[in-house]
Design a protein around this motif. Structure first.
Motif, PDB file in Angstrom:
ATOM      1  N   VAL A   9      -1.209   0.051   8.691  1.00 19.68           N
ATOM      2  CA  VAL A   9      -2.469  -0.124   9.413  1.00 19.68           C
ATOM      3  C   VAL A   9      -3.460   0.966   9.021  1.00 19.68           C
ATOM      4  O   VAL A   9      -4.618   0.692   8.685  1.00 19.68           O
ATOM      5  CB  VAL A   9      -2.235  -0.085  10.940  1.00 19.68           C
ATOM      6  N   ARG A  10      -3.022   2.217   9.046  1.00 17.00           N
ATOM      7  CA  ARG A  10      -3.923   3.328   8.735  1.00 17.00           C
ATOM      8  C   ARG A  10      -4.434   3.242   7.297  1.00 17.00           C
ATOM      9  O   ARG A  10      -5.591   3.552   7.020  1.00 17.00           O
ATOM     10  CB  ARG A  10      -3.220   4.668   8.944  1.00 17.00           C
ATOM     11  N   ALA A  11      -3.567   2.812   6.394  1.00 19.73           N
ATOM     12  CA  ALA A  11      -3.990   2.684   5.003  1.00 19.73           C
ATOM     13  C   ALA A  11      -5.059   1.599   4.865  1.00 19.73           C
ATOM     14  O   ALA A  11      -6.109   1.819   4.247  1.00 19.73           O
ATOM     15  CB  ALA A  11      -2.797   2.376   4.111  1.00 19.73           C
ATOM     16  N   LEU A  12      -4.794   0.438   5.437  1.00 18.89           N
ATOM     17  CA  LEU A  12      -5.734  -0.681   5.305  1.00 18.89           C
ATOM     18  C   LEU A  12      -7.061  -0.403   6.000  1.00 18.89           C
ATOM     19  O   LEU A  12      -8.135  -0.605   5.423  1.00 18.89           O
ATOM     20  CB  LEU A  12      -5.106  -1.956   5.873  1.00 18.89           C
ATOM     21  N   GLU A  13      -6.980   0.047   7.236  1.00 23.22           N
ATOM     22  CA  GLU A  13      -8.214   0.288   7.980  1.00 23.22           C
ATOM     23  C   GLU A  13      -8.939   1.517   7.434  1.00 23.22           C
ATOM     24  O   GLU A  13     -10.168   1.575   7.451  1.00 23.22           O
ATOM     25  CB  GLU A  13      -7.901   0.445   9.473  1.00 23.22           C
ATOM     26  N   GLY A  14      -8.179   2.490   6.919  1.00 24.58           N
ATOM     27  CA  GLY A  14      -8.808   3.653   6.291  1.00 24.58           C
ATOM     28  C   GLY A  14      -9.585   3.271   5.044  1.00 24.58           C
ATOM     29  O   GLY A  14     -10.662   3.810   4.776  1.00 24.58           O
ATOM     30  N   ALA A  15      -9.030   2.321   4.280  1.00 27.07           N
ATOM     31  CA  ALA A  15      -9.706   1.861   3.062  1.00 27.07           C
ATOM     32  C   ALA A  15     -10.903   0.972   3.380  1.00 27.07           C
ATOM     33  O   ALA A  15     -11.716   0.683   2.497  1.00 27.07           O
ATOM     34  CB  ALA A  15      -8.724   1.108   2.170  1.00 27.07           C
ATOM     35  N   ILE A  48      -3.348   8.187   0.994  1.00 27.93           N
ATOM     36  CA  ILE A  48      -3.150   6.737   0.918  1.00 27.93           C
ATOM     37  C   ILE A  48      -3.625   6.195  -0.423  1.00 27.93           C
ATOM     38  O   ILE A  48      -4.479   6.777  -1.094  1.00 27.93           O
ATOM     39  CB  ILE A  48      -3.900   5.983   2.055  1.00 27.93           C
ATOM     40  N   GLU A  49      -3.056   5.069  -0.789  1.00 28.12           N
ATOM     41  CA  GLU A  49      -3.542   4.296  -1.929  1.00 28.12           C
ATOM     42  C   GLU A  49      -3.473   2.819  -1.569  1.00 28.12           C
ATOM     43  O   GLU A  49      -2.411   2.304  -1.195  1.00 28.12           O
ATOM     44  CB  GLU A  49      -2.728   4.556  -3.193  1.00 28.12           C
ATOM     45  N   VAL A  96       0.878  -1.168   0.000  1.00 28.00           N
ATOM     46  CA  VAL A  96       0.000   0.000   0.000  1.00 28.00           C
ATOM     47  C   VAL A  96       0.918   1.222   0.000  1.00 28.00           C
ATOM     48  O   VAL A  96       2.138   1.097   0.162  1.00 28.00           O
ATOM     49  CB  VAL A  96      -0.919   0.023   1.240  1.00 28.00           C
ATOM     50  N   THR A  97       0.336   2.389  -0.176  1.00 31.74           N
ATOM     51  CA  THR A  97       1.110   3.629  -0.088  1.00 31.74           C
ATOM     52  C   THR A  97       0.424   4.569   0.891  1.00 31.74           C
ATOM     53  O   THR A  97      -0.792   4.789   0.797  1.00 31.74           O
ATOM     54  CB  THR A  97       1.210   4.329  -1.458  1.00 31.74           C
ATOM     55  N   LEU A  98       1.178   5.073   1.835  1.00 29.31           N
ATOM     56  CA  LEU A  98       0.737   6.167   2.690  1.00 29.31           C
ATOM     57  C   LEU A  98       1.903   7.124   2.819  1.00 29.31           C
ATOM     58  O   LEU A  98       2.993   6.734   3.247  1.00 29.31           O
ATOM     59  CB  LEU A  98       0.284   5.679   4.076  1.00 29.31           C
ATOM     60  N   HIS A  99       1.696   8.358   2.403  1.00 28.57           N
ATOM     61  CA  HIS A  99       2.761   9.352   2.476  1.00 28.57           C
ATOM     62  C   HIS A  99       2.772   9.971   3.872  1.00 28.57           C
ATOM     63  O   HIS A  99       1.876  10.746   4.233  1.00 28.57           O
ATOM     64  CB  HIS A  99       2.569  10.429   1.403  1.00 28.57           C
ATOM     65  N   VAL A 100       3.770   9.587   4.641  1.00 29.26           N
ATOM     66  CA  VAL A 100       3.840   9.970   6.052  1.00 29.26           C
ATOM     67  C   VAL A 100       4.028  11.478   6.168  1.00 29.26           C
ATOM     68  O   VAL A 100       4.910  12.061   5.533  1.00 29.26           O
ATOM     69  CB  VAL A 100       5.006   9.242   6.752  1.00 29.26           C
ATOM     70  N   GLY A 101       3.194  12.120   7.011  1.00 31.52           N
ATOM     71  CA  GLY A 101       3.257  13.562   7.201  1.00 31.52           C
ATOM     72  C   GLY A 101       3.833  13.945   8.553  1.00 31.52           C
ATOM     73  O   GLY A 101       4.121  13.085   9.395  1.00 31.52           O
ATOM     74  N   PHE A 132      -8.802   1.952  -2.733  1.00 32.99           N
ATOM     75  CA  PHE A 132      -9.017   3.336  -2.308  1.00 32.99           C
ATOM     76  C   PHE A 132      -7.823   4.193  -2.672  1.00 32.99           C
ATOM     77  O   PHE A 132      -6.677   3.767  -2.549  1.00 32.99           O
ATOM     78  CB  PHE A 132      -9.245   3.404  -0.793  1.00 32.99           C
ATOM     79  N   CYS A 133      -8.089   5.410  -3.097  1.00 29.38           N
ATOM     80  CA  CYS A 133      -7.032   6.396  -3.356  1.00 29.38           C
ATOM     81  C   CYS A 133      -7.563   7.753  -2.920  1.00 29.38           C
ATOM     82  O   CYS A 133      -8.567   8.228  -3.447  1.00 29.38           O
ATOM     83  CB  CYS A 133      -6.653   6.405  -4.834  1.00 29.38           C
ATOM     84  N   GLY A 134      -6.927   8.346  -1.919  1.00 28.70           N
ATOM     85  CA  GLY A 134      -7.387   9.621  -1.392  1.00 28.70           C
ATOM     86  C   GLY A 134      -6.792   9.853  -0.020  1.00 28.70           C
ATOM     87  O   GLY A 134      -5.776   9.250   0.337  1.00 28.70           O
ATOM     88  N   LYS A 135      -7.423  10.700   0.764  1.00 30.24           N
ATOM     89  CA  LYS A 135      -6.905  11.024   2.092  1.00 30.24           C
ATOM     90  C   LYS A 135      -7.710  10.324   3.181  1.00 30.24           C
ATOM     91  O   LYS A 135      -8.900  10.078   3.023  1.00 30.24           O
ATOM     92  CB  LYS A 135      -6.929  12.545   2.320  1.00 30.24           C
ATOM     93  N   THR A 136      -7.022  10.019   4.263  1.00 24.71           N
ATOM     94  CA  THR A 136      -7.702   9.464   5.432  1.00 24.71           C
ATOM     95  C   THR A 136      -7.320  10.268   6.655  1.00 24.71           C
ATOM     96  O   THR A 136      -6.177  10.698   6.801  1.00 24.71           O
ATOM     97  CB  THR A 136      -7.354   7.978   5.643  1.00 24.71           C
ATOM     98  N   ASP A 137      -8.301  10.464   7.542  1.00 22.37           N
ATOM     99  CA  ASP A 137      -8.034  11.071   8.845  1.00 22.37           C
ATOM    100  C   ASP A 137      -8.418  10.100   9.960  1.00 22.37           C
ATOM    101  O   ASP A 137      -8.706  10.499  11.092  1.00 22.37           O
ATOM    102  CB  ASP A 137      -8.780  12.400   8.997  1.00 22.37           C
ATOM    103  N   LEU A 138      -8.404   8.810   9.644  1.00 19.39           N
ATOM    104  CA  LEU A 138      -8.794   7.782  10.607  1.00 19.39           C
ATOM    105  C   LEU A 138      -7.904   7.846  11.847  1.00 19.39           C
ATOM    106  O   LEU A 138      -6.676   7.851  11.752  1.00 19.39           O
ATOM    107  CB  LEU A 138      -8.693   6.401   9.956  1.00 19.39           C
ATOM    108  N   PHE A 139      -8.515   7.882  13.008  1.00 22.20           N
ATOM    109  CA  PHE A 139      -7.817   7.892  14.284  1.00 22.20           C
ATOM    110  C   PHE A 139      -8.172   6.605  15.014  1.00 22.20           C
ATOM    111  O   PHE A 139      -9.332   6.346  15.330  1.00 22.20           O
ATOM    112  CB  PHE A 139      -8.228   9.122  15.096  1.00 22.20           C
ATOM    113  N   ILE A 140      -7.174   5.782  15.290  1.00 19.88           N
ATOM    114  CA  ILE A 140      -7.374   4.484  15.928  1.00 19.88           C
ATOM    115  C   ILE A 140      -6.875   4.556  17.362  1.00 19.88           C
ATOM    116  O   ILE A 140      -5.704   4.875  17.608  1.00 19.88           O
ATOM    117  CB  ILE A 140      -6.643   3.375  15.153  1.00 19.88           C
TER     118      ILE A 140
END
Length: 385
Positions: free
Chosen positions: A294-300, A266-267, A239-244, A309-317
């Motif tokens: 984790v954030r990418a998978l659960e966000g998707a 994420i993608e 997966v891809t998540l660009h860490v900020g 999924f391709c876009g932004k996530t603000d999921l807070f776990i």
């Protein structure tokens, strides 16, 4: 008035309080450099529901991983690549400026943290000079004046305190292409005495440029270890998540449930979704490599089912989260009061995790980005002991 709340009620209160995620770390345990080879780092293994309460974690080396997983398991990795996001420049007055790029908002227009930034108002210009002139080139002998790059401040971003910078980039080029010349790979602020090469702060499978920090759980893998895992039919997906920059910031509200998570791009491609479905159908387990995976998978899977999924996530776990995709986790040790510490607590429980951190400190494990790792096996997942 006497406190009549039960231990369970107190635990729940601490789960929702940022103070419940604090711990003391001796400064000398903050790793300043990676180990060589990468897979010689230590690995603390959590393999039972009682690990961290009644039993102690197991001590391994990261290259033991193929013997700790099962044939048919799927490792899901974040293939983001860290960009040279730190730039040094100056104003027309000659005052020095440091810039940390956060994300591209429009073509060659980036949100960035500027230091010092108070005097940078709309219309202010920043000039950057080349830092990397190419292999064998030296500034003193460069045949033409050092190349320059300029940016103009468009506006202030209230959410981050940063600035929106429009870069003046030659036609047909993008800023990302020029960063290899003008920028440097940023290390986290707690790494203050590193001699690591830039590639040591990239995973060996880094592919998609866009992160300003590495997905550090992946730094332990070598190409040889990845092949050994494949030889044992322990498969890999990406997966891809660009860490900020929000990854490193502490949660600043006392009530964890009111925290607003930063967004990250994420993608999760269709091929990875198919691999996950096939793995689960065959009885295999999904092991996320890092909290970013984790954030990418659960966000998707936020809607209830995992979808491409391709876009932004603000999921807070945080504790109480209902897991949809991830069965186990490989992760590094995280900062106190961080959203990442809360994410891992959601998998095994806050107090268990803090107990395990205390064990790691007692055994002198190395912490944070260049530090050692934890493996949480699916058999250990759960917040009750």
């Amino acid at each position: 008035m006497k406190d009549t709340s039960s231990p369970q009620e107190k635990d729940l209160e601490l789960d929702c309080s940022v103070a419940g995620y604090d711990y003391k770390l001796p400064p000398e345990l903050i790793a300043q450099n990676p180990v060589v080879p990468r897979d010689s780092s230590r690995l603390l293994v959590i393999n039972s529901p009682t690990t961290g309460t009644k039993t102690a974690p197991l001590h391994h080396i990261f290259h033991d991983l193929p013997t700790l997983l099962r044939s048919g398991d799927l490792l899901v990795m974040n293939n983001t690549r860290v960009i040279p996001a730190r730039l040094y420049g100056y104003k027309s007055t000659g005052a020095k400026i440091q810039v940390l790029l956060l994300e591209e908002r429009q073509h060659n227009c980036w949100l960035a943290l500027v230091k010092p930034g108070k005097s940078f108002k709309q219309g202010a210009k920043i000039i950057f000079e080349a830092r990397q002139l190419g292999v064998g080139d030296q500034k003193d002998f460069y045949p033409v004046p050092s190349p320059q790059l300029t940016a103009t401040v468009l506006e202030t971003d209230a959410a981050t305190g940063g600035r929106l910078l429009q870069f003046d980039v030659p036609e047909g080029k993008t800023l990302v292409q020029l960063l290899e010349v003008f920028g440097e790979v940023p290390l986290p602020p707690y790494i203050t005495a590193s001699v690591a090469a830039d590639e040591q702060y990239q995973t060996v499978y880094a592919k998609q440029p866009g992160a300003i920090a590495a997905p550090t759980a992946g730094l332990h893998f070598t190409r040889e270890l990845l092949q050994q895992l494949r030889d044992r039919q322990i498969n890999q997906a990406f997966v891809t998540l660009h860490v900020g920059v929000g990854t490193f910031r502490p949660v600043e509200v006392e009530d964890v449930t009111s925290h607003q998570m930063h967004e990250e791009w994420i993608e999760v491609p269709a091929a990875t979704v198919e691999q996950i479905r096939a793995t689960k159908a065959a009885g295999g387990r999904i092991i996320a490599v890092g909290t970013t995976a984790v954030r990418a998978l659960e966000g998707a899977a936020k809607s209830g089912n995992l979808q491409p999924f391709c876009g932004k996530t603000d999921l807070f776990i945080y504790p109480g989260y209902q897991w949809r995709v991830v069965d186990g986790l490989i992760t590094n040790f995280h900062l106190p009061r961080s959203s990442l510490l809360m994410l891992v607590s959601a998998l095994i429980g806050r107090q268990r995790l803090l107990n395990i951190y205390n064990e790691a400190i007692a055994f002198r494990y190395r912490f944070y980005s260049f530090g050692d790792a934890i493996l949480i096996l699916p058999s250990a997942v759960g917040v009750k002991s």
